[in-house]
Design a protein around this motif. Sequence first.
Motif, mmCIF file in Angstrom:
data_model
loop_
_atom_site.group_PDB
_atom_site.id
_atom_site.type_symbol
_atom_site.label_atom_id
_atom_site.label_comp_id
_atom_site.label_asym_id
_atom_site.label_seq_id
_atom_site.Cartn_x
_atom_site.Cartn_y
_atom_site.Cartn_z
ATOM 1 N N GLN A 94 -2.899 -6.100 0.841
ATOM 2 C CA GLN A 94 -4.252 -4.532 1.615
ATOM 3 C C GLN A 94 -2.959 -4.211 1.942
ATOM 4 O O GLN A 94 -2.205 -3.821 2.468
ATOM 5 N N ARG A 95 -3.711 -2.873 2.475
ATOM 6 C CA ARG A 95 -3.828 -1.687 3.295
ATOM 7 C C ARG A 95 -4.715 -1.530 3.805
ATOM 8 O O ARG A 95 -4.668 -3.052 4.884
ATOM 9 N N LEU A 96 -5.150 -0.496 4.932
ATOM 10 C CA LEU A 96 -5.629 -0.002 5.979
ATOM 11 C C LEU A 96 -6.484 -0.690 5.571
ATOM 12 O O LEU A 96 -7.407 -1.481 6.667
ATOM 13 N N ASP A 97 -7.233 0.272 4.696
ATOM 14 C CA ASP A 97 -9.354 0.296 4.012
ATOM 15 C C ASP A 97 -9.811 -1.110 3.724
ATOM 16 O O ASP A 97 -10.870 -1.926 4.103
ATOM 17 N N VAL A 138 9.701 -5.827 -0.897
ATOM 18 C CA VAL A 138 7.400 -4.882 -0.207
ATOM 19 C C VAL A 138 6.823 -6.250 -0.398
ATOM 20 O O VAL A 138 6.625 -7.048 -0.862
ATOM 21 N N ASN A 139 7.317 -6.260 0.609
ATOM 22 C CA ASN A 139 5.919 -6.720 1.134
ATOM 23 C C ASN A 139 4.019 -7.472 0.600
ATOM 24 O O ASN A 139 3.340 -6.227 1.258
ATOM 25 N N CYS A 140 3.990 -7.844 0.071
ATOM 26 C CA CYS A 140 2.762 -7.860 -1.036
ATOM 27 C C CYS A 140 2.006 -8.588 -0.863
ATOM 28 O O CYS A 140 1.285 -9.908 -0.475
ATOM 29 N N GLY A 188 1.147 -1.532 -0.084
ATOM 30 C CA GLY A 188 0.214 -0.105 0.145
ATOM 31 C C GLY A 188 0.456 0.764 -0.187
ATOM 32 O O GLY A 188 0.371 2.341 0.105
ATOM 33 N N GLU A 189 1.917 1.059 0.434
ATOM 34 C CA GLU A 189 2.801 2.634 0.615
ATOM 35 C C GLU A 189 3.145 2.863 -0.673
ATOM 36 O O GLU A 189 3.666 3.830 -0.533
ATOM 37 N N MET A 190 3.303 2.353 -1.238
ATOM 38 C CA MET A 190 4.057 1.858 -3.003
ATOM 39 C C MET A 190 3.110 3.074 -3.295
ATOM 40 O O MET A 190 3.188 3.775 -4.563
HETATM 41 C C1 LIG Z 1 1.841 9.270 4.569
HETATM 42 C C2 LIG Z 1 1.365 8.338 5.496
HETATM 43 N N1 LIG Z 1 0.165 7.773 5.035
HETATM 44 C C3 LIG Z 1 -1.119 7.296 6.096
HETATM 45 C C4 LIG Z 1 -0.122 6.642 7.320
HETATM 46 C C5 LIG Z 1 -1.491 5.421 7.486
HETATM 47 N N2 LIG Z 1 -1.414 4.323 7.684
HETATM 48 C C6 LIG Z 1 -0.905 3.029 8.850
HETATM 49 S S1 LIG Z 1 -0.309 1.380 8.388
HETATM 50 C C7 LIG Z 1 -1.065 2.562 6.461
HETATM 51 C C8 LIG Z 1 -1.690 0.989 5.863
HETATM 52 C C9 LIG Z 1 -0.612 -0.017 5.424
HETATM 53 O O1 LIG Z 1 -0.254 -0.354 4.332
HETATM 54 P P1 LIG Z 1 0.582 -1.067 2.905
HETATM 55 O O2 LIG Z 1 1.741 -0.486 2.976
HETATM 56 O O3 LIG Z 1 -0.234 -2.335 2.023
HETATM 57 O O4 LIG Z 1 1.333 -1.973 4.645
HETATM 58 P P2 LIG Z 1 1.149 -3.162 5.481
HETATM 59 O O5 LIG Z 1 0.325 -2.946 6.618
HETATM 60 O O6 LIG Z 1 -0.301 -3.918 4.357
HETATM 61 O O7 LIG Z 1 2.038 -4.068 5.196
HETATM 62 C C10 LIG Z 1 -1.792 3.480 7.205
HETATM 63 C C11 LIG Z 1 -2.718 4.031 5.717
HETATM 64 C C12 LIG Z 1 1.380 6.258 7.007
HETATM 65 N N3 LIG Z 1 1.400 6.198 8.426
HETATM 66 N N4 LIG Z 1 1.588 7.410 6.547
#
Ligand SMILES: Cc1ncc(C[n+]2csc(CCOP(=O)(O)OP(=O)(O)O)c2C)c(N)n1
Length: 884
Positions: free
Chosen positions: A262-265, A257-259, A231-233
């Motif tokens: 899923q992300r947060l929502d 990249v840990n694919c 999601g970070e990407m």
């Molecule tokens: C710039 C920024 N926006 C929003 C957040 C809030 N946030 C924390 S974790 C997350 C989801 C992360 O998803 P992912 O990158 O896919 O990591 P995963 O937990 O799935 O490994 C969000 C939106 C944040 N930390 N930084």
Amino acid sequence: MEKRTIDTDPQETKEWLDSVEEVLEESGQERLSFLLKKATAHAERLGARQPFSLITPYINTVQQNEQKKYPGERKTERRIKSLIRWNAMAMVVRANNSSPGIGGHISTYASSATLLEVAFNHCLKGEEHPNGSDLVFFQGHSSPGIYARAFLEGRLSKEHLKNFRRELAKEGGLSSYPHPWLMPEFWQFATVSMGLGPLMAIYQARFMNYLIDRGIIKETGRKVWAFLGDGEMDEPEAMGALTMAAREQLNNLIFVVNCNLQRLDGPVRGNGKIIQELEGAFRGAGWNVIKVIWGEGWDSLIEKDKTGLLLKRMGEVVDGEMIKYIVEDGKYFRKNFFGKYPELLELVNKHSDRELKRLKPGGHDPEKIYAAYFEAINHKGQPTVVLARTIKGYGLGEAGEGRNITHQQKKLNEKELLHFRDRFEIPLTDKKATTAPFYRFKKESNEEKYLLERRKRLGGFLPKRRKKTKPITIPNISIFNELISGTGNRKISTTMAFIRILTILSKEKNIGKYIVPIVPDEARTFGMDPLFRQLGIYAHFGQRYDPVDSDQFLYYKEIKEGQILEEGINEAGAISSFIAAGTSYSNYGINMIPFYIYYSMFGFQRVWDFIWAAGDMRTRGFLLGGTAGRTTLNGEGLQHQDGHSHLAAAATPNIKAYDLAYSYEIAVIIHHGMKEMVEEQKDVIYYLTVENENYKHPPMPEGSENEIIKGMYKIKSTDMPTLRLLGSGPLIKEAIEAARLFALDWEIDAGIWCVTSFSELRKEAEEVERWNLLNPNNKQRRSHLEKKLKNQKVPTVAVSDYVKMVAEQIAPYVPGPYYALGTDGFGRSDTRENLRRFFEIDRHYIVLAGIRALALAGKIKKSKMQEAVKKYKINPKKPNPRNT
Ligand SMILES: Cc1ncc(C[n+]2csc(CCOP(=O)(O)OP(=O)(O)O)c2C)c(N)n1
Ligand SMILES: [Mg+2]
């Protein structure tokens, strides 16, 4: 359907495919690739246009038969990993049981445990490694797993884990995420503001090459690793410098990249495939891409799939559906994934539903991950990204595995805890397990020995941060004598004065080579281009062309040993270089001193989040907001004229911000800053605004050095001033002119003080005030402001080229009434004179404000105010500049 995808002659197709297999069997993969490439090129020459694709099939890049043999003990490693999983989960659950809402993350680490553990056991080099340590950017919210590992390593205690996210606890606690500011001996890189980590990692890897190319460190095969979320990407910063990494051939850089899809929502790409999308983007940018999608259990199925139907099915399933198979049972998986084509159902007719359900994605298969890392580490000429498919909340079962709520899961009930215990075979009774205790291997157990031995072999624990390095002596301030003694009749700008300082410094024997000038395509704007030739522009591959200006003395000189980092139009990249250079005392044991000069408007406003992270990471260096000031930079208009960066700077805790008027001020501040950073090893960033208005610079008033550093020194003193004027930056000239008008037009004697830093004055006064509040019985202290101004409780008028709030910072601490003039509102282009009148900060407005201050204080008649309005032709109907 597209014409070219219809098979009009299956027999012929089969013959072609048979030949492919034959070549593969007899001559191997390399030969096969060669022939295919040749055949394709030939076909293209004959006019058969090939569809362009950067994407390979949805399978592992490293095939099973190419996998490097796993170098570890799988069972022992699994037991270690399971216990880390348990403790990481327990940390978050316990923290939330004792303090609901304190937060924390279980699911991220649950998905990345194998990615991290394989790296910890076999790849990541620590500080004592003969080749030096790798630099590792950890995914911010996987921090519980990193703490849990440090606990098993004996680096953290149970108390530490208990105080996860309770940093104010008496015994100290653990910070939520990687924050070197809060855990300076542990974390190295602040990564939790998503997107900053990947960009900083790229520039860190490039900076490592810079140090090598300049002969400051040796090439020893150190790597920069960045563990990132899929999601970070999506953050523009995350992918913003991919082409730079490829262009620079950063084979010292590995992204993982840990694919987990899923992300947060919810899903990162419910209707698509994030791994494929990333593959295309990374390959397009020139990276080496290694996909790890399927675990071992899939190998035999893929092998049996002679028709390519399984491959087709793998490719067509969108991520949203893939996640559904994780949540549903094996029966559902069989029916919906394999059941789409009867031949696929046949492929798995010997698999029970349970066995189907246990087919793992590649990111949970240590052997596949190791094979990918091995290739990444040994790859030449390109950076590598490992795209590993994982399951978010892996092992949490119904408590979160693959669920859309999983990111927010912070508590497990008894049943869920027991499920977790069973799933990872944690040796705890039901009764114990339901209390989520922290659990360690017995001393001298196989697991403990293994864990410690692996890290020892790789050079010690990670993450680990070095706080200091050997100081260097900063030369005496006399090296800046020419700036301290004034410019005589020569008119120069503060920017020019700064460039002169930079030139002197870079020639200095002791520290010259440690100076890192950084600029984002503005060197000419700042008059810095003479340094191109003197210092050279860093270019890993040197200069492969004859520059258009090669016949000129100051030509555009790119060389491998170049000292200047010319970053192109890329403030985010440039600040990342600043961070890499400014933390090199910690990461490389060398006191590099970065001077990053940029258009001040595109500094704080654009990349404050990076600057905040720089503060967190205890970066040391100088930021220079060039051609600053809302009216001093006059022609460039609304989006160039900075009148507020000093507000942001003042709110960033470890920044010392100065708005400078004269060259001696710059010399004093930079000299002092370097002493703090390099001699005293203080973690500070200095922010200086410098301008482009040319005027004469007087010599430094005797003995004012210390006061310049504190933030204010006297320019004109009178025995009994009626009024006090404060001016900062180039606006000091308007204050001086206003004082002249006071004397001339009103027979009022005004004292003048030059303010170098409203924020430094405020910080010191606030500190004193706080001390006095907490220590009422002690002798009360006095701030610099009070000490200097207390005898004269006369009204004060302050003026700067920044919004009024900048000068207003000190209002509570200045004795007597205090009025601030400033440049609130959007900037615009015109002459400086007109702009200063428009923003109501010129000499006439200063005088009017002073007259009013005196009238309100009962020192002069009120009618004088109207007199002044008339005298200076001030239009009372003029709209407020803030609203126009
Ligand atoms: C710039 C920024 N926006 C929003 C957040 C809030 N946030 C924390 S974790 C997350 C989801 C992360 O998803 P992912 O990158 O896919 O990591 P995963 O937990 O799935 O490994 C969000 C939106 C944040 N930390 N930084
Ligand atoms: Mg994710």
